[in-house]
Write a protein that holds these residues in place. Structure first.
Motif, short mmCIF file in Angstrom:
data_model
loop_
_atom_site.label_atom_id
_atom_site.label_comp_id
_atom_site.label_asym_id
_atom_site.label_seq_id
_atom_site.Cartn_x
_atom_site.Cartn_y
_atom_site.Cartn_z
N ASP A 13 0.82 -1.21 0.00
CA ASP A 13 0.00 0.00 0.00
C ASP A 13 0.86 1.26 0.00
O ASP A 13 0.58 2.22 -0.72
CB ASP A 13 -0.94 0.02 1.21
CG ASP A 13 -2.03 -1.03 1.13
OD1 ASP A 13 -2.24 -1.62 0.04
OD2 ASP A 13 -2.67 -1.28 2.17
N THR A 17 1.02 4.00 -3.04
CA THR A 17 0.75 5.43 -2.83
C THR A 17 1.85 6.27 -3.47
O THR A 17 1.58 7.22 -4.21
CB THR A 17 0.63 5.74 -1.33
OG1 THR A 17 -0.48 5.02 -0.79
CG2 THR A 17 0.45 7.23 -1.08
N TYR A 36 -2.94 12.37 -3.21
CA TYR A 36 -1.95 11.52 -2.55
C TYR A 36 -1.28 12.20 -1.36
O TYR A 36 -0.53 11.56 -0.63
CB TYR A 36 -0.88 11.08 -3.55
CG TYR A 36 -1.39 10.12 -4.58
CD1 TYR A 36 -1.48 8.76 -4.30
CD2 TYR A 36 -1.80 10.56 -5.84
CE1 TYR A 36 -1.96 7.86 -5.25
CE2 TYR A 36 -2.27 9.67 -6.79
CZ TYR A 36 -2.35 8.33 -6.48
OH TYR A 36 -2.82 7.44 -7.42
N VAL A 114 4.67 7.86 4.44
CA VAL A 114 3.27 7.63 4.09
C VAL A 114 2.54 7.17 5.36
O VAL A 114 2.93 6.17 5.97
CB VAL A 114 3.12 6.57 2.98
CG1 VAL A 114 1.66 6.32 2.66
CG2 VAL A 114 3.90 6.99 1.73
N GLY A 117 -2.34 6.14 4.25
CA GLY A 117 -2.56 6.19 2.81
C GLY A 117 -2.22 7.51 2.14
O GLY A 117 -2.48 7.67 0.95
N LYS A 118 -1.63 8.45 2.87
CA LYS A 118 -1.27 9.76 2.31
C LYS A 118 0.21 10.05 2.56
O LYS A 118 0.76 9.67 3.60
CB LYS A 118 -2.09 10.88 2.96
CG LYS A 118 -3.59 10.75 2.79
CD LYS A 118 -4.02 11.24 1.44
CE LYS A 118 -5.54 11.25 1.34
NZ LYS A 118 -5.99 11.77 0.07
#
Length: 158
Positions: A13, A17, A36, A114, A117-118
Motif C-alpha cells: 500500500d 501510494t 496523494y 506515508v 494512505g497519504k
C-alpha cells in the motif's frame, strides 16, 4: 503468518501510494497528485533546504508548477523503491525538455513518509547544478520572479 501478510500488505500500500503520486506528477495531473498528499504534507528540495519548503497539497502544487508547468515535456522514470514501514526511498530520474530546445536528465533520491494512505513528507535529494547547467538561460530568473506564496519554513520539522 497473519502478521507477515499484514506487513506485506502495508508495504504494498505504501509503495502504491508513492508510485501513484509519481505517475500523477509525470502526467502533470495536479488534481490527482493532490489526492496523494496529506493536508499537512511537507515538500522540500534538499539542495535548497527547509527554509524554502512547501506545506499542504495546494502550496506543494504551486511549488511544483514553477519548475514543471513551463516545460514542453516532463517525465519521471521509475527506479529502485524500498519501503521500511511508513518510510519509502525512491531512486529515479526525470527528463525535462523546454520548448526552446534545452533538456536535462536529473537523478533523484526521494524520501517519503506515508501515513494512513497519504504522503506526509516528501524530500527530494538531487543535484541542482545538473539542472542549472542544462536549463535555458532565463530559468533561474523565471523561478525568482514566480509566485512564492507557497514558501514554508520547515526548520525543525524535517
Amino acid at each position: 503468518m497473519s502478521v507477515e501478510v499484514r506487513v506485506a500488505d502495508e508495504a504494498t500500500d505504501v509503495k502504491a501510494t508513492v508510485l501513484g503520486m509519481w505517475a500523477a506528477l509525470s502526467r502533470r495531473d495536479w488534481d490527482e497528485l493532490k489526492t496523494y498528499l496529506s493536508q499537512d504534507c511537507i515538500y522540500l528540495d534538499m539542495p535548497v533546504g527547509p527554509t524554502a519548503a512547501a506545506r499542504g497539497p495546494e502550496d506543494i502544487v504551486k511549488r511544483l508548477k514553477i519548475g514543471l508547468e513551463p516545460l514542453a515535456s516532463y517525465e519521471n522514470f521509475t527506479g529502485l523503491l524500498v519501503a521500511d514501514g511508513a518510510d519509502v526511498m525512491y531512486e529515479h530520474h526525470e527528463e525535462w525538455h523546454w520548448a526552446t530546445g534545452e533538456s536535462a536528465v536529473l537523478q533523484f533520491v526521494t524520501v517519503h513518509r506515508v501515513e494512513d494512505g497519504k504522503i506526509t513528507r516528501w524530500k527530494d535529494y538531487w543535484d541542482m547544478g545538473a539542472l542549472a547547467n542544462h536549463a535555458p538561460p532565463t530559468w533561474l530568473a523565471d523561478f525568482a520572479a514566480a509566485d512564492m506564496s507557497w514558501i514554508f519554513d520547515a526548520t525543525g520539522l524535517v
